[in-house]
Design a protein around this motif. Structure first.
Motif, PDB file in Angstrom:
ATOM      1  N   ILE A 203       0.850  -1.197   0.000  1.00 18.20           N
ATOM      2  CA  ILE A 203       0.000   0.000   0.000  1.00 18.20           C
ATOM      3  C   ILE A 203       0.890   1.253   0.000  1.00 18.20           C
ATOM      4  N   ALA A 204       1.919   1.254   0.837  1.00 18.68           N
ATOM      5  CA  ALA A 204       2.836   2.394   0.885  1.00 18.68           C
ATOM      6  C   ALA A 204       3.499   2.618  -0.473  1.00 18.68           C
ATOM      7  N   ASP A 205       3.930   1.542  -1.110  1.00 20.36           N
ATOM      8  CA  ASP A 205       4.547   1.664  -2.439  1.00 20.36           C
ATOM      9  C   ASP A 205       3.600   2.335  -3.420  1.00 20.36           C
ATOM     10  N   GLY A 206       2.332   1.970  -3.373  1.00 13.85           N
ATOM     11  CA  GLY A 206       1.347   2.576  -4.267  1.00 13.85           C
ATOM     12  C   GLY A 206       1.081   4.030  -3.938  1.00 13.85           C
ATOM     13  N   LEU A 207       1.030   4.350  -2.649  1.00 13.15           N
ATOM     14  CA  LEU A 207       0.699   5.716  -2.233  1.00 13.15           C
ATOM     15  C   LEU A 207       1.837   6.709  -2.473  1.00 13.15           C
ATOM     16  N   ILE A 208       3.059   6.251  -2.390  1.00 13.86           N
ATOM     17  CA  ILE A 208       4.211   7.130  -2.616  1.00 13.86           C
ATOM     18  C   ILE A 208       4.153   7.746  -4.012  1.00 13.86           C
ATOM     19  N   ALA A 209       3.593   7.019  -4.956  1.00 14.87           N
ATOM     20  CA  ALA A 209       3.537   7.462  -6.348  1.00 14.87           C
ATOM     21  C   ALA A 209       2.459   8.516  -6.616  1.00 14.87           C
ATOM     22  N   LEU A 210       1.662   8.874  -5.596  1.00  9.01           N
ATOM     23  CA  LEU A 210       0.532   9.780  -5.820  1.00  9.01           C
ATOM     24  C   LEU A 210       0.909  11.213  -5.436  1.00  9.01           C
ATOM     25  N   PRO A 211       1.109  12.075  -6.425  1.00  9.46           N
ATOM     26  CA  PRO A 211       1.642  13.417  -6.164  1.00  9.46           C
ATOM     27  C   PRO A 211       0.691  14.402  -5.476  1.00  9.46           C
ATOM     28  N   VAL A 212      -0.629  14.212  -5.612  1.00  7.20           N
ATOM     29  CA  VAL A 212      -1.570  15.196  -5.058  1.00  7.20           C
ATOM     30  C   VAL A 212      -2.338  14.667  -3.858  1.00  7.20           C
ATOM     31  N   LEU A 213      -1.933  13.529  -3.330  1.00  5.51           N
ATOM     32  CA  LEU A 213      -2.598  12.936  -2.172  1.00  5.51           C
ATOM     33  C   LEU A 213      -2.453  13.849  -0.954  1.00  5.51           C
ATOM     34  N   THR A 214      -3.585  14.172  -0.305  1.00  4.98           N
ATOM     35  CA  THR A 214      -3.553  15.063   0.864  1.00  4.98           C
ATOM     36  C   THR A 214      -4.036  14.402   2.145  1.00  4.98           C
ATOM     37  N   THR A 215      -4.870  13.351   2.021  1.00  2.00           N
ATOM     38  CA  THR A 215      -5.451  12.728   3.208  1.00  2.00           C
ATOM     39  C   THR A 215      -5.445  11.207   3.069  1.00  2.00           C
ATOM     40  N   ILE A 216      -4.897  10.549   4.099  1.00  2.00           N
ATOM     41  CA  ILE A 216      -4.886   9.090   4.130  1.00  2.00           C
ATOM     42  C   ILE A 216      -5.404   8.646   5.488  1.00  2.00           C
ATOM     43  N   TYR A 217      -6.342   7.712   5.473  1.00  2.00           N
ATOM     44  CA  TYR A 217      -6.741   7.012   6.697  1.00  2.00           C
ATOM     45  C   TYR A 217      -6.557   5.534   6.419  1.00  2.00           C
TER      46      TYR A 217
END
Length: 153
Positions: A110-124
């Protein structure tokens, strides 16, 4: 279809339905917001993987997926991580995998996938009552930390 909300709590939904849903999601190239609540269902890794593969929507900005009290495990987690990295416009993710069979492998995917997201502002993220270690969650937070990003567990 730009907005999808699907609540199937405590149903007999299993792998065939999850696979069909994943296939349907693939056809929704304009999907911007999805809330998929599949709590206490019969979904295993087979259906979880197919569902995750359907989440490769390039326009997806807001995803709320709840798969707790299911039999999904690391193959689903790995598929989710791979799918998420294709959602380059995603700003908000709510992912609950409580009471599942996921481990540190899932958290790292999941972390590997999320690192690639440039405009991500909120994660729960919720890995309660799983085999994901506290040490892994702490490491995940360090990997994802950047200005403008809020992470909650």
């Amino acid at each position: 279809l730009k907005d999808l909300t699907l609540y199937l709590h405590g149903t007999v939904v299993g792998d065939k339905t999850a696979s069909a849903l994943g296939s349907s999601l693939l056809a929704c190239s304009k999907l911007e917001k999805a809330a998929l609540s599949l709590i206490d269902t019969k979904i295993t890794d087979l259906g979880g993987q197919a569902l995750a593969q359907g989440l490769t929507c390039p326009e997806l900005q807001d995803l709320d997926i709840r798969l707790f009290d299911t039999s999904v495990a690391d193959k689903t987690g790995e598929a989710l991580g791979q799918a998420l990295c294709n959602c380059r416009k995603m700003t908000k993710l709510f992912l609950a995998l409580e009471d599942t069979r996921v481990t540190d492998v899932t958290a790292n995917s999941i972390a590997d996938g999320l690192i690639a997201l440039p405009v991500l502002t909120t994660i729960y993220l919720s890995f309660e009552r799983t085999m994901v270690s506290r040490r892994c969650v702490d490491a995940l937070e360090l990997r994802l930390r950047r200005p403008g990003l809020t992470i909650d567990y």
